[in-house]
Design a protein around this motif. Structure first.
Motif, mmCIF file in Angstrom:
data_model
loop_
_atom_site.group_PDB
_atom_site.id
_atom_site.type_symbol
_atom_site.label_atom_id
_atom_site.label_comp_id
_atom_site.label_asym_id
_atom_site.label_seq_id
_atom_site.Cartn_x
_atom_site.Cartn_y
_atom_site.Cartn_z
ATOM 1 N N ILE A 137 30.214 41.062 39.842
ATOM 2 C CA ILE A 137 30.395 42.472 39.488
ATOM 3 C C ILE A 137 29.491 42.791 38.306
ATOM 4 O O ILE A 137 29.566 42.135 37.259
ATOM 5 C CB ILE A 137 31.861 42.789 39.152
ATOM 6 N N SER B 177 36.086 48.990 37.103
ATOM 7 C CA SER B 177 35.693 47.587 36.962
ATOM 8 C C SER B 177 36.901 46.714 36.668
ATOM 9 O O SER B 177 37.099 45.659 37.295
ATOM 10 C CB SER B 177 34.657 47.436 35.844
ATOM 11 N N GLU B 178 37.738 47.149 35.729
ATOM 12 C CA GLU B 178 38.929 46.362 35.398
ATOM 13 C C GLU B 178 39.905 46.313 36.572
ATOM 14 O O GLU B 178 40.457 45.262 36.895
ATOM 15 C CB GLU B 178 39.625 46.943 34.172
ATOM 16 N N SER C 77 38.481 44.150 39.551
ATOM 17 C CA SER C 77 38.445 42.740 39.148
ATOM 18 C C SER C 77 39.841 42.138 39.092
ATOM 19 O O SER C 77 40.060 41.008 39.522
ATOM 20 C CB SER C 77 37.768 42.594 37.780
ATOM 21 N N SER C 78 40.776 42.904 38.544
ATOM 22 C CA SER C 78 42.145 42.427 38.444
ATOM 23 C C SER C 78 42.742 42.181 39.826
ATOM 24 O O SER C 78 43.381 41.146 40.072
ATOM 25 C CB SER C 78 42.995 43.454 37.679
ATOM 26 N N VAL D 105 35.746 36.145 39.670
ATOM 27 C CA VAL D 105 34.841 37.243 39.307
ATOM 28 C C VAL D 105 33.703 36.687 38.454
ATOM 29 O O VAL D 105 33.945 36.047 37.422
ATOM 30 C CB VAL D 105 35.590 38.351 38.540
ATOM 31 N N SER E 18 30.234 37.590 36.293
ATOM 32 C CA SER E 18 29.511 38.694 35.657
ATOM 33 C C SER E 18 28.719 38.158 34.465
ATOM 34 O O SER E 18 28.610 36.944 34.297
ATOM 35 C CB SER E 18 30.485 39.798 35.232
ATOM 36 N N ALA F 25 34.918 43.759 33.724
ATOM 37 C CA ALA F 25 35.116 42.896 34.893
ATOM 38 C C ALA F 25 35.787 41.589 34.480
ATOM 39 O O ALA F 25 36.738 41.122 35.133
ATOM 40 C CB ALA F 25 33.780 42.621 35.580
ATOM 41 N N HIS F 26 35.313 40.984 33.395
ATOM 42 C CA HIS F 26 35.933 39.748 32.905
ATOM 43 C C HIS F 26 37.366 40.001 32.457
ATOM 44 O O HIS F 26 38.275 39.227 32.763
ATOM 45 C CB HIS F 26 35.125 39.173 31.744
ATOM 46 N N ALA G 82 39.684 40.355 35.435
ATOM 47 C CA ALA G 82 40.004 39.071 36.068
ATOM 48 C C ALA G 82 41.054 38.311 35.273
ATOM 49 O O ALA G 82 41.976 37.714 35.831
ATOM 50 C CB ALA G 82 38.738 38.232 36.217
ATOM 51 N N THR H 185 37.286 33.624 35.995
ATOM 52 C CA THR H 185 36.072 34.416 35.846
ATOM 53 C C THR H 185 34.978 33.549 35.232
ATOM 54 O O THR H 185 35.260 32.646 34.435
ATOM 55 C CB THR H 185 36.322 35.679 34.996
ATOM 56 N N SER I 136 27.708 33.924 43.779
ATOM 57 C CA SER I 136 28.643 34.854 44.411
ATOM 58 C C SER I 136 28.388 35.028 45.899
ATOM 59 O O SER I 136 27.267 34.862 46.378
ATOM 60 C CB SER I 136 28.541 36.218 43.720
#
Length: 364
Positions: free
Chosen positions: A119, A133-134, A137-138, A147, A149, A159-160, A163, A170, A225
């Motif tokens: 991501i 993004s959150e 990713s979650s 995930v 990134s 993103a992190h 996750a 991640t 990925s």
């Protein structure tokens, strides 16, 4: 010259900045690449598979102290090292163009990481982009998808975080040495990723986060990925370099649609126009990647309306559809601004909604 191992020799070549392509040629040339310490300068000059400038670099830097210092730095910083010669080197990276011959990492790799999605997106992300993004990713992390990134500001950071919020794994690919946290305010995130995944770099200890490093590291993000999701990008965004790598590597490309008037959605909207898979929810990703097909998504939990007032229900119904500004809630519900603000505060205390920057609200 001392009897250094093949692995140590690869670390030395990486330290003196011999490229991956040249190093891979040397791996083919030598039965044991550590023999490079034993042969004469004249023999090195006769290695025809690498450029003259590389041969001269090897000769001028063929000093035991350089490798010994590099190994000391690695030990001092508690960093793990993996090379292309190791059995546990990620298979997906072995066969990409310009594959990294050395990977420095903290944390650990796992079999789980075979199910992974990259991501990426804009550093100057909007509230909408950060939320998406959150959220995505979650949800992916909850399903056991790793995930990947780059830990940059904006979309990568969210993103992190997403996750980690989803109690999943991640992986962060850095554009600097592992001893340099960039951006600096991601120090806590860096430490948390080390606990719940891995922080990885192909750059030797001490490497500053130079701009040229980031496009280079992007091929590793896509390489690890099964696909790449772009969440917000300008038309000339560095995220699109990751897309180029993904296409070269035969990976799936996904993009989140955005406001046509936003410069931060121009890149993603153009990707969709050019054939990238549009992502409205994670099902769009799961159904496109064969390795994800067996994963059954969790049903979204419905909000329990039994404990909400009629005004609270009105507002929740507005927010369910998308992130929304409080002024739009006023317009859609017909309630006055003071009532909307006080009701939003109550819903936040109940843990039902969350405020994003700019007075934008989403469901928690």
């Amino acid at each position: 010259m001392s009897g250094f191992s093949n692995k140590e020799t690869l670390i030395w070549l990486n330290k003196i900045r011999v490229s991956n392509i040249a190093t891979n040629k040397l791996l083919e040339y030598f039965e044991n690449i550590s023999d490079i310490w034993k042969i004469s300068n004249e023999e090195i000059l006769n290695i025809g598979c690498i450029r003259k400038s590389v041969r001269q670099k090897i000769i001028s830097n063929r000093q035991e102290s350089i490798l010994e210092n590099a190994l000391e730095e690695i030990e001092k910083n508690s960093i793990n090292v993996m090379t292309v010669l190791d059995e546990d080197y990620p298979d997906r990276l072995r066969y990409i163009y310009d594959n990294p011959t050395v990977l420095y990492y903290k944390g650990y790799f796992s079999e789980i990481d075979k199910l992974s999605l990259g991501i990426v997106g804009s550093r100057k992300a909007t509230s909408y982009g950060k939320w998406a993004s959150e959220k995505i990713s979650s949800e992916l992390a909850e399903l056991g998808i790793t995930v990947v990134s780059g830990m940059a500001r904006g979309i990568d950071t969210e993103a992190h975080k997403g996750a980690l919020k989803g109690k999943g794994r991640t992986i962060a690919i850095l554009g600097s040495g592992l001893d340099i946290v960039y951006p600096k305010n991601n120090r806590k995130l860096y430490d948390k990723i080390c606990e719940c995944g891995a922080v990885v770099s192909e750059f030797p200890i001490g490497t500053e986060p130079f701009p040229a490093n980031f496009p280079q590291r992007n091929r590793i993000i896509s390489g690890l990925s099964l696909g790449i999701l772009v969440i917000e990008a300008t038309e000339k965004s560095g995220s699109l370099i990751t897309v180029e790598h993904a296409i070269e590597q035969g990976k799936e490309v996904f993009a989140l649609p955005g406001n046509i008037n936003s410069i931060f959605s121009r890149g993603t909207n153009c990707l969709i126009k050019d054939g990238a898979k549009i992502v409205m929810d994670i099902e769009d990703i799961l159904e496109e990647i064969n390795e994800f097909n067996h994963i059954i998504t969790k049903q979204e939990e419905e909000v329990d309306y039994s404990q909400l007032s009629s005004m609270e229900i009105k507002i929740v119904e507005c927010i369910k559809k998308e992130p929304i500004h409080c002024d739009n809630i006023v317009y859609m519900t017909g309630l006055d601004i003071s009532t909307v603000n006080s009701t939003l505060t109550i819903l936040e205390l109940k843990g039902i909604v969350k405020e994003l920057p700019g007075r934008v609200y989403v469901l928690s």
